[in-house]
Design a protein around this motif. Structure first.
Motif, PDB file in Angstrom:
ATOM      1  N   TYR A 222       6.072   7.561  10.127  1.00  0.00           N
ATOM      2  CA  TYR A 222       5.085   8.056  11.068  1.00  0.00           C
ATOM      3  C   TYR A 222       5.732   8.844  12.199  1.00  0.00           C
ATOM      4  O   TYR A 222       5.150   9.793  12.717  1.00  0.00           O
ATOM      5  CB  TYR A 222       4.281   6.882  11.625  1.00  0.00           C
TER       6      TYR A 222
ATOM      7  N   SER B 162       0.826  -1.207   0.000  1.00  0.00           N
ATOM      8  CA  SER B 162       0.000   0.000   0.000  1.00  0.00           C
ATOM      9  C   SER B 162       0.858   1.255   0.000  1.00  0.00           C
ATOM     10  O   SER B 162       1.549   1.542   0.983  1.00  0.00           O
ATOM     11  CB  SER B 162      -0.919  -0.001   1.222  1.00  0.00           C
ATOM     12  N   GLU B 163       0.773   2.007  -1.069  1.00  0.00           N
ATOM     13  CA  GLU B 163       1.518   3.264  -1.154  1.00  0.00           C
ATOM     14  C   GLU B 163       1.039   4.253  -0.086  1.00  0.00           C
ATOM     15  O   GLU B 163       1.791   5.112   0.356  1.00  0.00           O
ATOM     16  CB  GLU B 163       1.381   3.863  -2.558  1.00  0.00           C
ATOM     17  N   ASP B 164      -0.220   4.114   0.363  1.00  0.00           N
ATOM     18  CA  ASP B 164      -0.757   4.992   1.401  1.00  0.00           C
ATOM     19  C   ASP B 164      -0.017   4.841   2.731  1.00  0.00           C
ATOM     20  O   ASP B 164      -0.066   5.738   3.575  1.00  0.00           O
ATOM     21  CB  ASP B 164      -2.239   4.715   1.640  1.00  0.00           C
ATOM     22  N   LEU B 165       0.645   3.705   2.945  1.00  0.00           N
ATOM     23  CA  LEU B 165       1.371   3.448   4.196  1.00  0.00           C
ATOM     24  C   LEU B 165       2.861   3.723   4.069  1.00  0.00           C
ATOM     25  O   LEU B 165       3.619   3.512   5.015  1.00  0.00           O
ATOM     26  CB  LEU B 165       1.144   2.005   4.647  1.00  0.00           C
TER      27      LEU B 165
END
Length: 142
Positions: free
Chosen positions: A70, A63-66
């Motif tokens: 962070y 997943s590119e979203d992850l």
């Protein structure tokens, strides 16, 4: 190696446990995780976060979203297994400090310790927050 302004070149580990974190011992940044002022820990962790973001591209296999850092978790450097808790502080988002050792951060730290051969499968480990003293436990499983 990451070039961290104000600290020079610092070796960091990046691991995933639901989110990506940079891990570095507070000592490498001239701080003691248990006695330093929280503001000093936050400033150092934020400098690491910004340096990693500027110098590395993080990829997630599904997943590119992850695929982003962070936050940074500063540790006491006690990664080899012991029954005593290892202490850390998690600085994430806009310099927020997690009051716990951090669920996804502990998961990432366990994965990192297992990967380095410092923790065996099913070996319970305790993680303590330098901010509040709260303790989480976890283990690597298949």
């Amino acid at each position: 190696m990451v070039d961290v302004p104000g600290h020079g070149k610092v070796m960091v580990d990046i691991a995933y446990g639901g989110a990506f974190y940079a891990f570095v011992t507070a000592e490498k940044l001239g701080l003691d995780i248990c006695s330093a002022k929280t503001r000093d820990l936050v400033d150092a962790a934020s400098a690491v976060t910004e340096a990693v973001k500027a110098q590395f591209k993080i990829n997630h296999p599904d997943s590119e979203d992850l695929a982003f850092l962070y936050g940074t978790i500063l540790t006491d450097g006690k990664d080899a297994y012991t029954k005593e808790p290892t202490t850390n502080i998690c600085v994430f988002a806009d310099e927020q400090v997690d009051r716990s050792p951090t669920g996804s951060g502990v998961t990432a730290r366990i994965a990192l310790q297992y990967h380095k051969g410092l923790l065996e499968l099913n070996q319970m480990r305790a993680f303590k927050s330098s901010a509040t003293g709260s303790v989480f436990t976890g283990k690597a499983v298949r």
